[in-house]
Design an enzyme around this catalytic site. Structure first.
Site, PDB file in Angstrom:
ATOM      1  N   THR A 130      94.634 -15.530 109.923  1.00  0.00           N
ATOM      2  CA  THR A 130      95.934 -14.880 109.987  1.00  0.00           C
ATOM      3  C   THR A 130      96.366 -14.599 111.427  1.00  0.00           C
ATOM      4  O   THR A 130      95.527 -14.547 112.338  1.00  0.00           O
ATOM      5  CB  THR A 130      95.852 -13.547 109.198  1.00  0.00           C
ATOM      6  OG1 THR A 130      96.948 -12.723 109.540  1.00  0.00           O
ATOM      7  CG2 THR A 130      94.584 -12.775 109.535  1.00  0.00           C
ATOM      8  N   ASP A 131      97.672 -14.359 111.611  1.00  0.00           N
ATOM      9  CA  ASP A 131      98.185 -13.957 112.930  1.00  0.00           C
ATOM     10  C   ASP A 131      97.733 -12.545 113.304  1.00  0.00           C
ATOM     11  O   ASP A 131      97.762 -12.156 114.471  1.00  0.00           O
ATOM     12  CB  ASP A 131      99.724 -14.050 112.965  1.00  0.00           C
ATOM     13  CG  ASP A 131     100.426 -13.297 111.831  1.00  0.00           C
ATOM     14  OD1 ASP A 131      99.737 -12.650 111.021  1.00  0.00           O
ATOM     15  OD2 ASP A 131     101.676 -13.364 111.770  1.00  0.00           O
ATOM     16  N   GLU A 132      97.300 -11.774 112.283  1.00  0.00           N
ATOM     17  CA  GLU A 132      97.001 -10.362 112.548  1.00  0.00           C
ATOM     18  C   GLU A 132      95.780 -10.166 113.449  1.00  0.00           C
ATOM     19  O   GLU A 132      95.602  -9.098 114.025  1.00  0.00           O
ATOM     20  CB  GLU A 132      96.777  -9.615 111.236  1.00  0.00           C
ATOM     21  CG  GLU A 132      98.005  -9.639 110.352  1.00  0.00           C
ATOM     22  CD  GLU A 132      98.110  -8.445 109.414  1.00  0.00           C
ATOM     23  OE1 GLU A 132      97.459  -7.416 109.691  1.00  0.00           O
ATOM     24  OE2 GLU A 132      98.836  -8.563 108.430  1.00  0.00           O
ATOM     25  N   TYR A 156      91.859  -4.790 107.679  1.00  0.00           N
ATOM     26  CA  TYR A 156      92.024  -6.173 107.168  1.00  0.00           C
ATOM     27  C   TYR A 156      91.899  -7.155 108.330  1.00  0.00           C
ATOM     28  O   TYR A 156      91.117  -8.107 108.283  1.00  0.00           O
ATOM     29  CB  TYR A 156      93.388  -6.327 106.475  1.00  0.00           C
ATOM     30  CG  TYR A 156      93.822  -7.779 106.316  1.00  0.00           C
ATOM     31  CD1 TYR A 156      93.114  -8.666 105.506  1.00  0.00           C
ATOM     32  CD2 TYR A 156      94.948  -8.269 106.996  1.00  0.00           C
ATOM     33  CE1 TYR A 156      93.508  -9.997 105.372  1.00  0.00           C
ATOM     34  CE2 TYR A 156      95.350  -9.596 106.864  1.00  0.00           C
ATOM     35  CZ  TYR A 156      94.623 -10.458 106.055  1.00  0.00           C
ATOM     36  OH  TYR A 156      95.006 -11.779 105.936  1.00  0.00           O
ATOM     37  N   LYS A 160      89.047 -10.048 109.072  1.00  0.00           N
ATOM     38  CA  LYS A 160      89.364 -11.472 109.232  1.00  0.00           C
ATOM     39  C   LYS A 160      88.880 -11.961 110.609  1.00  0.00           C
ATOM     40  O   LYS A 160      88.374 -13.069 110.738  1.00  0.00           O
ATOM     41  CB  LYS A 160      90.869 -11.718 109.087  1.00  0.00           C
ATOM     42  CG  LYS A 160      91.414 -11.556 107.683  1.00  0.00           C
ATOM     43  CD  LYS A 160      90.923 -12.596 106.679  1.00  0.00           C
ATOM     44  CE  LYS A 160      91.466 -13.973 106.915  1.00  0.00           C
ATOM     45  NZ  LYS A 160      91.064 -14.902 105.817  1.00  0.00           N
TER      46      LYS A 160
END
Ligand code: NAD
Length: 342
Positions: A130-132, A156, A160
């Site tokens: 993810t971009d997060e 989260y 990741k």
């Protein structure tokens, strides 16, 4: 080709499975999914009766099961999507996130590594991230490119990021044939009701206010799930092993702008939405101001471009939410009324 798809009963995984089966990409696809609250077999009802597909109800952390699957099917490609994915839940309890997104990744990596030792070099492990993991990219800064430092700011994203680091470690220490992908926020049919867009659409369809965190200034890029799946297949087939690709799309919106757009669209589709308004609620802790990815590498090297126009994709999604209205209203009522009396 024999493919292991994890998380195939989830939102993105089910779209990916649909493409894999429709385009006959592989002679065998095995979907592994533990059917958490976010997984639902009805999403992949289309696969029933397809002899090239098998659904396995099982957990990423079950190493004996993984070993058996790799021994039975001798997979050429792993498409790893299974994960705990909802930021709000990770703020309440990070433990399931550590289990699936860190220990699960480790178990899957180790199983693939053992099974692929001495095998042909054509094997690939596509790890969907993810971009997060990059944390927030303040307004005015350019989107981040592959190789930018990680700075996750919620559990989260941290889980990741840890999973990504395990994949990178396997590539560095064992020459493990992996590719990482980082995508921005996806939208489309079949997304779980707890996520931003389906929640807003359902609220509007019931004539209820649309909750927006804080002042709705946070900015996100949006990617149609069909465009994401196309990018994943393009990268799985032609991407460079040992590297990472960003998948961003072209549509950056503030949450406030997007909620207004959803309201406008829903008002045009259902009369109930006339009575709904935006409602600003207490902000999420550590809510990142902006995520922004530079995906020019994917566009230049592999020729991928997003094809879905945001307005069309959003309207298609809204129509799908409305088609399922009788079912989800019944489910909502059941939840609100508590368990039925014995
Ligand atoms: P989702 O929550 O809709 O689905 C996740 C699926 O994984 C579910 O079917 C669930 O049952 C399964 N699962 C969870 N833990 C498992 C475990 N331990 N063993 C086996 N199965 C398990 O998620 P999604 O939105 O489809 O996201 C898929 C992947 O894409 C995730 O890795 C996510 O981090 C990544 N991603 C999502 C987005 C997005 O906007 N949705 C954006 C970028 C990246």
């Amino acid at each position: 080709m024999r493919i292991l798809l994890t998380g195939g009963a989830g939102f993105i995984g089910s779209h990916l499975l649909q493409r894999l089966l429709r385009e006959r990409v592989a002679e065998q696809v095995v979907t592994l999914d533990s059917l958490t609250y976010a997984g639902n077999r009805s999403r992949i009802a289309f696969a029933q009766g397809d002899p090239s597909h098998r659904f396995v109800h099982g957990d990423l952390t079950d190493e004996a099961l993984l070993e058996e699957l790799f021994a039975t099917y001798d997979f050429d490609l792993v498409l790893h999507l299974a994960a705990e994915t909802h930021v709000d839940r990770s703020l309440e309890d990070p433990r399931p996130f550590l289990r699936s997104n860190v220990l699960g990744v480790s178990a899957l990596l180790e199983s693939a590594r053992r099974a692929w030792q001495g095998a042909s070099p054509a094997r690939r492990f596509l790890h969907v991230s993810t971009d997060e993991v990059y944390g927030e990219v303040p307004a005015g800064r350019p989107p981040v490119a592959e190789g930018a430092p990680y700075a996750p700011r919620n559990p989260y994203a941290a889980s990741k990021a840890a999973g990504d680091h395990l994949v990178r470690a396997a590539m560095e220490s064992h020459g493990f044939p992996a590719i990482l992908t980082h995508a921005t926020n996806n939208y489309g049919s079949g997304q779980h009701a707890e996520k931003f867009l389906p929640r807003l659409m359902r609220k509007a369809a019931r004539g209820e206010n649309l909750p927006v965190y804080g002042e709705g200034r946070e900015r996100r890029c949006w990617l149609a799930v069909e465009d994401h799946c196309e990018a994943l297949l393009t990268i799985a087939q032609g991407g460079r092993v040992g590297s990472a690709y960003h998948i961003a799309g072209d549509d950056e919106w503030s949450n406030r702008e997007l909620a207004s757009e959803v309201l406008r669209m829903m008002r045009a589709l259902v009369p109930e939405a006339e009575g709904a308004e935006l409602e600003f609620v207490e902000n999420r802790p550590g809510h990142d101001a902006r995520y922004a990815l530079d995906d020019s590498r994917l566009r230049k090297e592999l020729g991928w471009r997003p094809k879905v126009k945001f307005e069309d994709g959003l309207r298609r999604m809204a129509r799908a939410v409305l088609r399922g209205r009788a079912d989800w209203i019944r489910e909502d009522e059941k939840r609100r009324g508590g368990p039925p009396a014995k």
